[in-house]
Scaffold this motif. Structure first.
Motif, PDB file in Angstrom:
ATOM      1  N   THR A   2      19.329  45.359  22.609  1.00  0.00           N
ATOM      2  CA  THR A   2      19.777  45.575  23.982  1.00  0.00           C
ATOM      3  C   THR A   2      21.289  45.484  24.040  1.00  0.00           C
ATOM      4  OG1 THR A   2      17.738  44.610  24.874  1.00  0.00           O
ATOM      5  CG2 THR A   2      19.624  44.773  26.371  1.00  0.00           C
ATOM      6  N   PHE A   3      21.901  46.439  24.727  1.00  0.00           N
ATOM      7  CA  PHE A   3      23.341  46.418  24.951  1.00  0.00           C
ATOM      8  C   PHE A   3      23.598  46.035  26.407  1.00  0.00           C
ATOM      9  CE2 PHE A   3      22.825  49.047  21.264  1.00  0.00           C
ATOM     10  CZ  PHE A   3      23.974  48.850  20.508  1.00  0.00           C
ATOM     11  N   GLY A   4      24.369  44.975  26.629  1.00  0.00           N
ATOM     12  CA  GLY A   4      24.782  44.572  27.962  1.00  0.00           C
ATOM     13  C   GLY A   4      26.257  44.885  28.125  1.00  0.00           C
ATOM     14  N   ILE A   5      26.579  45.859  28.962  1.00  0.00           N
ATOM     15  CA  ILE A   5      27.939  46.357  29.093  1.00  0.00           C
ATOM     16  C   ILE A   5      28.403  46.164  30.532  1.00  0.00           C
ATOM     17  CG2 ILE A   5      29.442  48.376  28.843  1.00  0.00           C
ATOM     18  CD1 ILE A   5      27.291  49.491  26.876  1.00  0.00           C
ATOM     19  N   GLY A   6      29.544  45.500  30.701  1.00  0.00           N
ATOM     20  CA  GLY A   6      30.041  45.274  32.049  1.00  0.00           C
ATOM     21  C   GLY A   6      31.237  44.358  32.062  1.00  0.00           C
ATOM     22  N   PRO A   7      31.833  44.155  33.249  1.00  0.00           N
ATOM     23  CA  PRO A   7      33.061  43.359  33.357  1.00  0.00           C
ATOM     24  C   PRO A   7      32.822  41.866  33.205  1.00  0.00           C
ATOM     25  CG  PRO A   7      32.326  44.057  35.528  1.00  0.00           C
ATOM     26  CD  PRO A   7      31.431  44.753  34.539  1.00  0.00           C
ATOM     27  N   ALA A   8      33.911  41.132  33.150  1.00  0.00           N
ATOM     28  CA  ALA A   8      33.845  39.678  33.028  1.00  0.00           C
ATOM     29  C   ALA A   8      33.105  39.076  34.216  1.00  0.00           C
ATOM     30  CB  ALA A   8      35.266  39.105  32.957  1.00  0.00           C
ATOM     31  N   GLY A   9      32.348  38.011  33.945  1.00  0.00           N
ATOM     32  CA  GLY A   9      31.685  37.289  35.021  1.00  0.00           C
ATOM     33  C   GLY A   9      30.312  37.795  35.390  1.00  0.00           C
ATOM     34  N   THR A  10      29.806  38.802  34.664  1.00  0.00           N
ATOM     35  CA  THR A  10      28.486  39.346  34.998  1.00  0.00           C
ATOM     36  C   THR A  10      27.355  38.632  34.259  1.00  0.00           C
ATOM     37  OG1 THR A  10      28.894  41.086  33.352  1.00  0.00           O
ATOM     38  CG2 THR A  10      29.297  41.641  35.653  1.00  0.00           C
TER      39      THR A  10
ATOM     40  N   HIS B  29      33.715  33.243  40.772  1.00  0.00           N
ATOM     41  CA  HIS B  29      34.369  33.092  42.061  1.00  0.00           C
ATOM     42  C   HIS B  29      34.409  34.449  42.768  1.00  0.00           C
ATOM     43  CE1 HIS B  29      37.471  32.259  45.043  1.00  0.00           C
ATOM     44  NE2 HIS B  29      37.359  30.982  44.751  1.00  0.00           N
ATOM     45  N   PRO B  30      34.172  34.493  44.103  1.00  0.00           N
ATOM     46  CA  PRO B  30      34.170  35.771  44.816  1.00  0.00           C
ATOM     47  C   PRO B  30      35.436  36.599  44.597  1.00  0.00           C
ATOM     48  CG  PRO B  30      33.323  34.037  46.235  1.00  0.00           C
ATOM     49  CD  PRO B  30      33.799  33.361  44.974  1.00  0.00           C
ATOM     50  N   LEU B  31      36.566  35.938  44.328  1.00  0.00           N
ATOM     51  CA  LEU B  31      37.799  36.671  44.088  1.00  0.00           C
ATOM     52  C   LEU B  31      37.719  37.552  42.852  1.00  0.00           C
ATOM     53  CD1 LEU B  31      40.734  34.228  44.942  1.00  0.00           C
ATOM     54  CD2 LEU B  31      40.262  36.447  45.967  1.00  0.00           C
ATOM     55  N   VAL B  32      36.859  37.189  41.888  1.00  0.00           N
ATOM     56  CA  VAL B  32      36.756  37.989  40.670  1.00  0.00           C
ATOM     57  C   VAL B  32      36.289  39.402  41.007  1.00  0.00           C
ATOM     58  CG1 VAL B  32      35.602  38.232  38.435  1.00  0.00           C
ATOM     59  CG2 VAL B  32      36.379  35.983  39.190  1.00  0.00           C
ATOM     60  N   GLN B  33      35.311  39.520  41.914  1.00  0.00           N
ATOM     61  CA  GLN B  33      34.857  40.846  42.324  1.00  0.00           C
ATOM     62  C   GLN B  33      36.004  41.648  42.920  1.00  0.00           C
ATOM     63  OE1 GLN B  33      31.571  40.243  45.013  1.00  0.00           O
ATOM     64  NE2 GLN B  33      30.068  40.512  43.394  1.00  0.00           N
ATOM     65  N   ARG B  34      36.815  41.001  43.758  1.00  0.00           N
ATOM     66  CA  ARG B  34      37.926  41.706  44.402  1.00  0.00           C
ATOM     67  C   ARG B  34      38.973  42.122  43.383  1.00  0.00           C
ATOM     68  NH1 ARG B  34      38.609  37.011  48.873  1.00  0.00           N
ATOM     69  NH2 ARG B  34      36.391  36.862  49.397  1.00  0.00           N
ATOM     70  N   ILE B  35      39.219  41.261  42.399  1.00  0.00           N
ATOM     71  CA  ILE B  35      40.195  41.581  41.353  1.00  0.00           C
ATOM     72  C   ILE B  35      39.722  42.799  40.560  1.00  0.00           C
ATOM     73  CG2 ILE B  35      41.186  40.764  39.172  1.00  0.00           C
ATOM     74  CD1 ILE B  35      41.173  37.925  40.457  1.00  0.00           C
ATOM     75  N   ILE B  36      38.431  42.813  40.185  1.00  0.00           N
ATOM     76  CA  ILE B  36      37.886  43.940  39.418  1.00  0.00           C
ATOM     77  C   ILE B  36      38.005  45.238  40.212  1.00  0.00           C
ATOM     78  CG2 ILE B  36      35.764  44.926  38.454  1.00  0.00           C
ATOM     79  CD1 ILE B  36      34.942  42.032  37.770  1.00  0.00           C
TER      80      ILE B  36
ATOM     81  N   ALA C   2      27.701  32.532  46.505  1.00  0.00           N
ATOM     82  CA  ALA C   2      28.267  33.887  46.520  1.00  0.00           C
ATOM     83  C   ALA C   2      27.263  34.910  46.019  1.00  0.00           C
ATOM     84  CB  ALA C   2      29.538  33.929  45.677  1.00  0.00           C
ATOM     85  N   ALA C   3      26.518  34.571  44.954  1.00  0.00           N
ATOM     86  CA  ALA C   3      25.527  35.493  44.406  1.00  0.00           C
ATOM     87  C   ALA C   3      24.394  35.726  45.400  1.00  0.00           C
ATOM     88  CB  ALA C   3      24.978  34.947  43.093  1.00  0.00           C
TER      89      ALA C   3
ATOM     90  N   THR D 224      27.866  45.818  36.808  1.00  0.00           N
ATOM     91  CA  THR D 224      29.047  46.199  37.581  1.00  0.00           C
ATOM     92  C   THR D 224      29.618  44.987  38.292  1.00  0.00           C
ATOM     93  OG1 THR D 224      27.875  46.659  39.657  1.00  0.00           O
ATOM     94  CG2 THR D 224      27.918  48.423  37.990  1.00  0.00           C
ATOM     95  N   GLU D 225      30.659  45.240  39.098  1.00  0.00           N
ATOM     96  CA  GLU D 225      31.255  44.129  39.860  1.00  0.00           C
ATOM     97  C   GLU D 225      30.256  43.513  40.820  1.00  0.00           C
ATOM     98  OE1 GLU D 225      32.067  47.817  42.272  1.00  0.00           O
ATOM     99  OE2 GLU D 225      32.288  47.266  40.166  1.00  0.00           O
ATOM    100  N   GLU D 226      29.199  44.248  41.183  1.00  0.00           N
ATOM    101  CA  GLU D 226      28.164  43.694  42.058  1.00  0.00           C
ATOM    102  C   GLU D 226      27.378  42.589  41.365  1.00  0.00           C
ATOM    103  OE1 GLU D 226      27.799  44.326  45.186  1.00  0.00           O
ATOM    104  OE2 GLU D 226      29.326  45.901  45.232  1.00  0.00           O
ATOM    105  N   ASP D 227      27.446  42.538  40.036  1.00  0.00           N
ATOM    106  CA  ASP D 227      26.717  41.522  39.276  1.00  0.00           C
ATOM    107  C   ASP D 227      27.595  40.332  38.905  1.00  0.00           C
ATOM    108  OD1 ASP D 227      24.193  43.026  39.008  1.00  0.00           O
ATOM    109  OD2 ASP D 227      25.445  44.415  37.876  1.00  0.00           O
ATOM    110  N   VAL D 228      28.849  40.337  39.348  1.00  0.00           N
ATOM    111  CA  VAL D 228      29.747  39.219  39.050  1.00  0.00           C
ATOM    112  C   VAL D 228      29.297  37.995  39.833  1.00  0.00           C
ATOM    113  CG1 VAL D 228      32.103  38.342  39.287  1.00  0.00           C
ATOM    114  CG2 VAL D 228      31.719  40.667  38.485  1.00  0.00           C
ATOM    115  N   VAL D 229      29.093  36.884  39.136  1.00  0.00           N
ATOM    116  CA  VAL D 229      28.660  35.658  39.801  1.00  0.00           C
ATOM    117  C   VAL D 229      29.657  34.533  39.568  1.00  0.00           C
ATOM    118  CG1 VAL D 229      26.206  36.179  39.848  1.00  0.00           C
ATOM    119  CG2 VAL D 229      27.177  35.130  37.814  1.00  0.00           C
TER     120      VAL D 229
END
Length: 344
Positions: free
Chosen positions: A139-147, A311-318, A86-87, A304-309
């Motif tokens: 360093t601050f890493g800020i973003g949604p789950a799965g990134t 399950h592909p559904l996680v990007q859609r959920i976000i 997926a990535a 961002t959701e583009e960095d979610v690696v």
């Protein structure tokens, strides 16, 4: 049949070293090939240890690059997972025509896990994140789950430890559910905090293996503790990671950041959309972005959701949640500005 309107149809053949290599690349029942065909307007024909890609010139070029990247992972001994595929597909779809050398590795390996799996950044955002960690003291890493915020930070910490850049690793996160007041829970300190620190242990087990992790823990080379136990300390020669930082108060964030000692490095990770603090308390992760935005030696990387690696559904959920929250905010703004919503 797929149509290639407006493009000159072309083809590209890739010859693999063996049928076994083809099996590992194509997936059981050619599942990986079907996934790629669903993502790109191309035809893929696999025969033995060969794969033929047919379609428009640009799409064939992209898919060939995708296959070369996946093949490099297979030849390193890595078992391709749905996450890897997926990535790689996501990267190839964002590609805007940049040439890539055939067979080039997708990114530098950070560290090899106990099971022989190579850990590397898999998206452009993750690459920026890893580079920022290597170049900055904080360093601050800020973003949604799965990134990969925490996992990549841990991989960088373990790589720094193995390279003798630091002498120990300190991992911490706020135990918000217990209000950082752990005394009422049964058991000793370790038993009290284990439920809150379990995600950190799981990542360390995966990267180091249980035996190495337990050896490092027993020697004090790795320390995993709740944020409350960082107060009053100065951490020299250490790689320090604060996870779930959106659940820190401004006071806790300042306390943590001022623990930084000589020859140390800090990484702070969090998701500002998942704050579990009481409504009356501000998030330290939100505030610190304003306080330290112009401070030299500190980097903020927003994933961002583009960095979610996952399950592909996680990007859609976000994305679905982002749309829903935007619609709610717009509806609330409309209600406030309407005559019925204005105070008399």
């Amino acid at each position: 049949m797929t149509s290639f309107v407006g493009e000159v149809e072309t083809s590209q053949r890739i010859v693999l070293r063996s049928n076994d290599e083809a099996l590992r690349l194509f997936g059981h029942g050619d599942v990986h090939l079907r996934h790629i065909e669903d993502a790109f307007p191309v035809r893929i024909v696999a025969r033995g240890n060969e794969v033929l890609i047919q379609g428009g010139r640009e799409e064939v070029r992209r898919v060939e690059g995708l296959f070369r990247e996946l093949l490099s992972l297979v030849r390193e001994g890595q078992v391709l997972t749905e996450r890897d595929l997926a990535a790689a597909v996501s990267r190839a779809r964002r590609d805007q025509g940049q040439e890539e050398a055939p067979g080039a590795a997708p990114a530098d390996v950070i560290v090899i896990t106990a099971r022989g799996r190579a850990i590397r950044p898999k998206t452009e955002g993750q690459k920026r994140y890893v580079e920022a960690i290597a170049r900055h003291g904080v360093t601050f890493g800020i973003g949604p789950a799965g990134t990969g915020k925490t996992y990549l930070a841990m991989a960088m910490a373990i790589a720094a430890l193995k390279d003798r850049q630091v002498h120990r690793i300190v991992l911490t996160r706020p135990a918000v559910e217990a209000g950082e007041k752990l005394g009422f829970l049964p058991g000793d300190l370790q038993e009290k905090v284990n439920p809150y620190l379990r995600p950190l242990y799981d990542a360390l087990y995966d990267i180091l293996g249980v035996e190495t992790f337990e050896r490092y823990m027993s020697r004090g080379v790795i320390e995993v503790a709740p944020l409350a136990y960082m107060r009053g300390r100065t951490l020299d020669d250490a790689f320090i990671i604060l996870d779930e930082a959106q659940n820190t108060t401004p006071e806790q964030m300042k306390m943590f950041l001022t623990r930084l000692g000589f020859h140390s490095r800090m990484v702070v990770t969090g998701d500002v959309t998942q704050v579990d603090l009481p409504r009356s308390r501000d998030s330290g992760l939100l505030e610190v972005q304003q306080v330290l935005k112009d401070v030299e030696g500190i980097a903020f990387v927003h994933l961002t959701e583009e960095d979610v690696v996952r399950h592909p559904l996680v990007q859609r959920i976000i994305r679905a949640y982002d749309r829903y929250e935007a619609q709610r905010a717009e509806a609330a703004g409309t209600a406030e500005s309407s005559p019925a919503g204005q105070a008399h």
